[in-house]
Write an enzyme that holds these catalytic residues in place. Structure first.
Site, PDB file in Angstrom:
ATOM      1  N   LYS A  60      -2.235  -1.885  -3.798  1.00  0.00           N
ATOM      2  CA  LYS A  60      -3.367  -0.830  -3.943  1.00  0.00           C
ATOM      3  C   LYS A  60      -2.092   0.573  -4.096  1.00  0.00           C
ATOM      4  O   LYS A  60      -1.299   0.365  -2.981  1.00  0.00           O
ATOM      5  CB  LYS A  60      -4.124  -0.792  -2.673  1.00  0.00           C
ATOM      6  CG  LYS A  60      -4.561   0.395  -2.165  1.00  0.00           C
ATOM      7  CD  LYS A  60      -5.522   0.494  -0.925  1.00  0.00           C
ATOM      8  CE  LYS A  60      -5.991   1.922  -0.702  1.00  0.00           C
ATOM      9  NZ  LYS A  60      -6.305   1.956   0.587  1.00  0.00           N
ATOM     10  N   LYS A  91       0.776  -1.135   0.099  1.00  0.00           N
ATOM     11  CA  LYS A  91      -0.103   0.084  -0.001  1.00  0.00           C
ATOM     12  C   LYS A  91       0.882   1.312   0.062  1.00  0.00           C
ATOM     13  O   LYS A  91       1.440   1.482   1.061  1.00  0.00           O
ATOM     14  CB  LYS A  91      -0.878  -0.145   1.178  1.00  0.00           C
ATOM     15  CG  LYS A  91      -1.948   1.323   1.452  1.00  0.00           C
ATOM     16  CD  LYS A  91      -2.715   1.108   2.456  1.00  0.00           C
ATOM     17  CE  LYS A  91      -3.576   2.225   2.600  1.00  0.00           C
ATOM     18  NZ  LYS A  91      -4.559   2.218   3.662  1.00  0.00           N
TER      19      LYS A  91
HETATM   20  C1  PBG Z   1      -7.652   3.007   5.387  1.00  0.00           C
HETATM   21  C2  PBG Z   1      -7.912   2.997   3.651  1.00  0.00           C
HETATM   22  C3  PBG Z   1      -7.782   4.016   2.725  1.00  0.00           C
HETATM   23  C4  PBG Z   1      -8.120   3.384   1.850  1.00  0.00           C
HETATM   24  C5  PBG Z   1      -8.662   2.071   1.845  1.00  0.00           C
HETATM   25  N1  PBG Z   1      -8.477   1.714   3.252  1.00  0.00           N
HETATM   26  C6  PBG Z   1      -7.338   5.274   3.090  1.00  0.00           C
HETATM   27  C7  PBG Z   1      -6.064   5.859   3.279  1.00  0.00           C
HETATM   28  O1  PBG Z   1      -5.014   4.921   3.492  1.00  0.00           O
HETATM   29  O2  PBG Z   1      -5.740   6.803   3.448  1.00  0.00           O
HETATM   30  C8  PBG Z   1      -7.977   4.240   0.264  1.00  0.00           C
HETATM   31  C9  PBG Z   1      -9.186   3.730  -0.754  1.00  0.00           C
HETATM   32  C10 PBG Z   1      -9.681   4.473  -1.930  1.00  0.00           C
HETATM   33  O3  PBG Z   1      -8.763   5.433  -2.060  1.00  0.00           O
HETATM   34  O4  PBG Z   1     -10.303   4.092  -2.565  1.00  0.00           O
HETATM   35  N2  PBG Z   1      -6.608   3.127   5.805  1.00  0.00           N
END
Ligand code: PBG
Length: 329
Positions: free
Chosen positions: A251, A198
């Site tokens: 992601k 991520k």
């Molecule tokens: C929670 C989370 C996030 C997303 C998924 N889980 C936000 C972040 O990390 O700031 C982002 C999903 C998206 O942008 O569609 N931490």
């Protein structure tokens, strides 16, 4: 001028729609798609999200109806995100058995839908400072304190009926912490989809508007990965597998096709990719302006994510795509 280019003619198999269908290498199916659902307190609520046309925040009752509609379209799963009534320093509402996500899971479970239920396991929607875990004295996120909170949240989500929990806080050891807490609480059958890779991405912008989780200070670069790093992403995946992950999630998706392909080649776990809010919003905005054909562009993007190696795609366009695939049949 005549050039002898030999007998190989790749255009032979591109000649008709039937030939192209026959040799197509990547096919999308609604069952590989997962739709994110945002849920908030209230009754009968459907609140559109400005930066994500067609996406809404639902109250638990309407969220369960939406899950039923998605199941009807053949969509494979849903992943729930909650906007709690109140936020605090620890993100207490995340692990509340009467929390909004938990209530929605219970309602969906009552409907007995042919749909996989997934919980995003994080604290940033629930903390008043917007970070993904409790803070240490120096203002950084306290890794060990976050693990405790994430584990309690996952157990509560499993108790409410989540088939899969998906830790997304990027804390070290989060998969191991969840596995041992789930097992100790009798949820040995609850699977873990690790947000293994991520990146600290600009493409989460619209999501943070949707759940009001923009950090009150600083950013998430102290725990999410530098988007410049790919080898580090593979180390994250190695570790998450060793800690007991059942599925790996990468992601964002379109900026990490290399990592999806590398993960597919290297590991034998199911690989999922998250086409995040900013990826969706870019296509939706350009489509609204008539700058591109939204339907074709969305299908092309999700097909590319699948071609790279994702067998599961989380996308805000899941319902649309399922409908289009049905029309195209
Ligand atoms: C929670 C989370 C996030 C997303 C998924 N889980 C936000 C972040 O990390 O700031 C982002 C999903 C998206 O942008 O569609 N931490």
């Amino acid at each position: 001028m005549t050039v002898d280019i030999g007998a190989t003619r790749l255009r032979r198999l591109r000649r008709t729609p039937a030939l192209r269908n026959l040799v197509r290498e990547t096919r999308l199916d609604p069952s590989m798609l997962v739709a994110p659902l945002f849920v908030r307190p209230g009754r009968g609520v459907r609140e559109p999200i400005g930066s994500m046309p067609g996406v809404a925040r639902w109250s638990a009752d309407r969220g369960a109806d939406e899950a039923a509609r998605l199941a009807d379209l053949g969509v494979g799963g849903i992943i729930l995100f909650g906007l709690p009534d109140s936020k605090d320093a620890l993100g207490s509402e995340a692990s509340a058995d009467d929390g909004i996500v938990q209530e929605t899971f219970r309602r969906i479970r009552e409907l007995d839908l042919p749909l996989v239920t997934i919980a995003d396991t994080c604290l940033c929607e629930y903390t008043d400072h917007g970070h993904c875990g409790p803070l240490a004295a120096d203002g950084s996120v306290d890794n060990e304190a976050a693990l405790e909170r994430l584990a309690a949240t996952a157990v509560s989500q499993a108790r409410a009926g989540a088939d899969i929990v998906a830790p997304s806080a990027m804390m070290d050891g989060q998969v191991a912490a969840l596995r041992s807490a789930l097992d100790a609480a009798g949820f040995g059958q609850t699977a873990i989809m690790a947000y293994a890779s991520k990146h600290a991405s600009a493409f989460y912008g619209p999501f943070r508007e949707a759940v009001d989780s923009t950090p009150a200070f600083g950013d998430r670069r102290g725990y999410q990965m530098d988007p410049a790093n790919g080898r580090e992403a593979l180390r994250e995946m190695d570790l998450d597998i060793a800690e007991g992950a059942d599925l790996l999630l990468i992601k964002p998706a379109i900026t990490a096709l290399d990592l999806i392909a590398a993960a597919r080649a290297r590991f034998n776990l199911p690989i999922a990719a998250y086409q995040v809010s900013g990826e969706f919003a870019m296509l939706a905005a350009a489509s609204e302006r008539g700058w591109l054909d939204g339907r074709r562009a969305m299908l092309e993007a999700v097909t590319a994510i699948a071609r790279a190696g994702a067998g599961i795609v989380i996308t805000y366009a899941a319902a649309d795509i399922a409908g289009w695939l049905r029309e195209d049949r």
